[in-house]
Enzyme design. Structure first.
Site, PDB file in Angstrom:
ATOM      1  CE  LYS A 268      -3.106   2.640   3.097  1.00 22.41           C
ATOM      2  NZ  LYS A 268      -3.935   2.616   4.322  1.00 22.41           N
ATOM      3  CG  ASP A 273      -5.418   7.917   4.734  1.00 26.74           C
ATOM      4  OD1 ASP A 273      -6.395   8.512   4.251  1.00 26.74           O
ATOM      5  OD2 ASP A 273      -5.519   6.893   5.453  1.00 26.74           O
ATOM      6  CE  LYS A 280      -6.294   8.790   8.235  1.00 24.10           C
ATOM      7  NZ  LYS A 280      -6.840   7.687   9.043  1.00 24.10           N
ATOM      8  CG  ASP A 291      -1.712   5.370   4.880  1.00 27.69           C
ATOM      9  OD1 ASP A 291      -1.485   4.351   5.575  1.00 27.69           O
ATOM     10  OD2 ASP A 291      -2.833   5.633   4.404  1.00 27.69           O
ATOM     11  CG  ASP A 350      -9.618   7.428   7.188  1.00 29.08           C
ATOM     12  OD1 ASP A 350      -8.600   7.385   6.448  1.00 29.08           O
ATOM     13  OD2 ASP A 350      -9.568   7.679   8.401  1.00 29.08           O
ATOM     14  CD  GLU A 352      -6.687   5.101   2.804  1.00 35.99           C
ATOM     15  OE1 GLU A 352      -7.616   5.202   3.622  1.00 35.99           O
ATOM     16  OE2 GLU A 352      -5.501   4.921   3.137  1.00 35.99           O
ATOM     17  NE  ARG A 354     -10.587  -1.401   4.735  1.00 32.29           N
ATOM     18  CZ  ARG A 354     -11.037  -1.564   5.964  1.00 32.29           C
ATOM     19  NH1 ARG A 354     -12.148  -2.250   6.182  1.00 32.29           N
ATOM     20  NH2 ARG A 354     -10.396  -1.053   6.984  1.00 32.29           N
TER      21      ARG A 354
HETATM   22  N1  BES Z   1      -3.871   4.562   7.064  1.00 30.00           N
HETATM   23  C1  BES Z   1      -4.959   4.333   7.942  1.00 30.00           C
HETATM   24  C2  BES Z   1      -4.612   3.385   9.099  1.00 30.00           C
HETATM   25  C3  BES Z   1      -3.581   3.845  10.091  1.00 30.00           C
HETATM   26  C4  BES Z   1      -3.971   4.390  11.280  1.00 30.00           C
HETATM   27  C5  BES Z   1      -2.244   3.643   9.854  1.00 30.00           C
HETATM   28  C6  BES Z   1      -3.029   4.753  12.216  1.00 30.00           C
HETATM   29  C7  BES Z   1      -1.296   4.014  10.780  1.00 30.00           C
HETATM   30  C8  BES Z   1      -1.689   4.568  11.965  1.00 30.00           C
HETATM   31  C9  BES Z   1      -6.130   3.721   7.177  1.00 30.00           C
HETATM   32  O1  BES Z   1      -6.270   4.140   5.878  1.00 30.00           O
HETATM   33  C10 BES Z   1      -7.372   4.080   7.901  1.00 30.00           C
HETATM   34  O2  BES Z   1      -7.661   5.251   7.944  1.00 30.00           O
HETATM   35  N2  BES Z   1      -8.081   3.102   8.452  1.00 30.00           N
HETATM   36  C11 BES Z   1      -9.285   3.334   9.150  1.00 30.00           C
HETATM   37  C12 BES Z   1     -10.291   2.309   8.703  1.00 30.00           C
HETATM   38  C13 BES Z   1     -11.681   2.536   9.235  1.00 30.00           C
HETATM   39  C14 BES Z   1     -12.258   3.774   8.623  1.00 30.00           C
HETATM   40  C15 BES Z   1     -12.522   1.333   8.910  1.00 30.00           C
HETATM   41  C16 BES Z   1      -9.012   3.186  10.645  1.00 30.00           C
HETATM   42  O3  BES Z   1      -8.279   2.271  11.035  1.00 30.00           O
HETATM   43  O4  BES Z   1      -9.499   4.016  11.391  1.00 30.00           O
HETATM   44 ZN    ZN Z   2      -4.555   4.781   4.934  1.00 31.87          ZN
HETATM   45 MN    MN Z   3      -7.415   5.893   5.718  1.00 31.72          MN
END
Ligand code: BES
Ligand code: ZN
Ligand code: MN
Length: 506
Positions: A268, A273, A280, A291, A350, A352, A354
């Site tokens: 990825k 992000d 966020k 990211d 968010d 994104e 996957r």
């Molecule tokens: N890049 C983030 C995940 C992340 C969070 C990486 C903290 C490193 C540190 C990912 O794209 C994300 O935002 N995931 C969300 C998914 C949710 C919306 C289902 C998350 O984990 O909050």
């Molecule tokens: Zn992300």
């Molecule tokens: Mn995200």
């Protein structure tokens, strides 16, 4: 920085400083430490008996030689308790020693091989770990400081071996360690680079340069080509950004074009992000420049694999884009169609990672027929909650691959831990409007993300490494041994050792 093996002795070597080690609880130093102790008229054993040097893991004691030796300083690093000793502790000790001497102003240093003597590790394995520890431990990211670091740089590191016959084997091991550690440092450099300089286009240029230098096949799937390939999930994420997206492909043909397509490494690479329309919170949003750490590790691993030349084919696929809100951005409620025909309801922009991985995995597995396919992604905040910033949690549909990833983690010190994928969790991502939805909220957030990905891999052996915590890109991670506190290059070494292990198996 130059790194080489020399035949010689710590007591007579000429330079700024030498590194030796000590186990916790040892009262009379042995091996190289004893030679130094004798040359220093018993100074080291005196310091040990008085408790100034304890041999604790993570300790590094600098002792001035008062002109009794050709070097100015001796550094004694602690290896911890003998019965708790591991290969990774050799790496940690090597890093500590090199950093301590650098902080003391040394430019040219020597170290013994850590862990081969009393540690009972195989000499080549220990030498590789020592080299890795030094190269990883001395890494810094000072590119954007306009004032020089108060601490200078080490420009020469010598790994000392007394036995001429052994030194050749050690030289090859040290070279292997250098290659793997430098690749990891490349992944760190990329992860630490800010989003304004490291765009998907720039990441692709860097990958192209590496491919050219190392003789790898290289191409990029751009927005128009992704459209032709029906990559609706990837394009959905990319549509909010003015920066052109890129799916970076690097191919190493170590087993030749007639052999199986081989291992797929999917990473990825969201260069920033923001969360998109599901924006966020502002606090710590800056960390999301990292990211793209999974993609960075895949690219970096290809550099090392090309240099180490295992007899296996390996392809890296790195889907890269920004995730931004704009008038063109994808929205919650949108339905996307991935390149395998599956439809996805977007409930959170968010989630994104996957989405970009879905089309990358379809490309890896269905188009290029790669097997096994292993992806790495800073995918979920839930993984940070579950395992913190130490172990990587991974998911797999294949027990052999799963066992191998665990084993490789123990060898590299990039610890991996398998997490469950029971069918029951799969229910959570069912959608009322499409085949699946891209989020089902907080419960088992890392597992449901893995299940989402599994819809795009079918029966091919696959594993997904969620490195959101282990790569250390949350502000609260601490420096640990050779590990820097932010964007530490995980899982570059896992990727490299996996390729080596699969090549050795055949
Ligand atoms: N890049 C983030 C995940 C992340 C969070 C990486 C903290 C490193 C540190 C990912 O794209 C994300 O935002 N995931 C969300 C998914 C949710 C919306 C289902 C998350 O984990 O909050
Ligand atoms: Zn992300
Ligand atoms: Mn995200």
């Amino acid at each position: 920085m130059e790194l080489r093996v020399e035949v010689g002795d710590v007591a007579t070597w000429k330079g700024d400083g030498v590194i030796v080690n000590l186990f916790e609880g040892v009262t009379a130093p042995g091996g190289a430490s004893r030679a130094l102790d004798e040359a220093l008229n018993g100074l080291l054993s005196k310091l040990i008996s008085k408790g100034d040097i304890k041999g604790k893991l993570g300790s590094a004691t600098i002792v001035h030689t008062l002109d009794k030796l050709p070097v100015e300083r001796v550094c004694v690093v602690g290896l911890g308790k003998p019965d708790e000793f591991t290969l990774d502790r050799a790496r940690q000790a090597a890093a500590k020693g090199a950093r301590a001497l650098r902080d003391a102003g040394a430019k040219k240093i020597a170290t013994i091989v850590h862990g081969a003597g009393a540690g009972a590790l195989d000499a080549a394995t220990a030498a590789q770990a020592t080299a890795e520890g030094v190269v990883l431990g001395l890494w810094r990211f000072r590119k954007y400081h306009t004032t020089p670091d108060e601490v200078g740089a080490i420009d020469e590191v010598v790994i000392l071996e007394r036995d001429t016959a052994k030194s050749k084997t050690l030289a090859a091991a040290v070279e292997r360690g250098r290659i793997i550690a430098e690749a990891t440092n490349l992944a760190r450099d990329l992860a630490n680079e800010p989003g304004n300089t490291l765009t998907p286009t720039r990441l692709a240029e860097i990958a192209r340069d590496i491919a050219q230098e190392q003789g790898l096949e290289f191409y990029v799937i751009d927005r128009a080509q992704a459209r032709e390939l029906g990559m609706g999930a990837f394009l959905g994420v990319a549509q909010g950004s003015d920066e052109p997206p890129a799916i970076i492909v690097m191919r190493y043909w170590g087993a030749g074009h007639d052999a199986a397509p081989g291992l797929g490494l999917v990473g990825k690479a969201i260069t920033f992000d923001s969360g998109g329309i599901s924006l966020k919170p502002a606090e710590n949003m800056q960390d999301m420049k990292g990211d793209m750490a999974g993609g960075a590790a895949a690219i970096a691993a290809m550099q090392a694999i090309a240099q180490l030349k295992p007899s296996i084919n390996v392809t890296a696929i790195v889907p890269s884009t920004e995730n931004l809100p704009s008038g063109k951005a994808y929205k919650p409620g949108d339905i996307l169609k991935a390149s395998n025909g599956k439809t996805i309801e977007v409930v959170n922009t968010d989630a994104e990672g996957r989405l970009v991985l879905a089309d990358a995995l379809v490309y890896a597995i269905h188009t290029l027929k790669l097997s096994p396919a292993v992806d790495a992604a800073t995918l979920t905040g839930s993984m940070v909650v579950a395992l913190g910033n130490y172990r990587t949690g991974f998911f797999s549909n294949d027990n052999t691959l799963s066992a191998l990833l665990f084993q490789v983690g123990e060898e590299t010190g990039e610890k991996n831990w398998a997490l469950p994928m029971d069918e029951e969790y799969r229910e959570q991502i069912k959608s009322d409007w499409a085949d699946i939805k891209n989020s089902s909220g907080r419960p088992a957030g890392s597992i449901t993300a893995a299940w989402f990905l599994r819809h795009f891999v079918d029966q091919t052996p696959w594993a997904h490494l969620d490195i959101a915590g282990s790569v250390g890109m949350m502000g609260d991670a601490k420096e640990r041994g050779y590990q820097n506190k932010w964007g530490n290059g995980t899982p570059t070494r896992t990727f490299v050792n996996l390729a080596l292990a699969l090549a050795a198996k055949k």
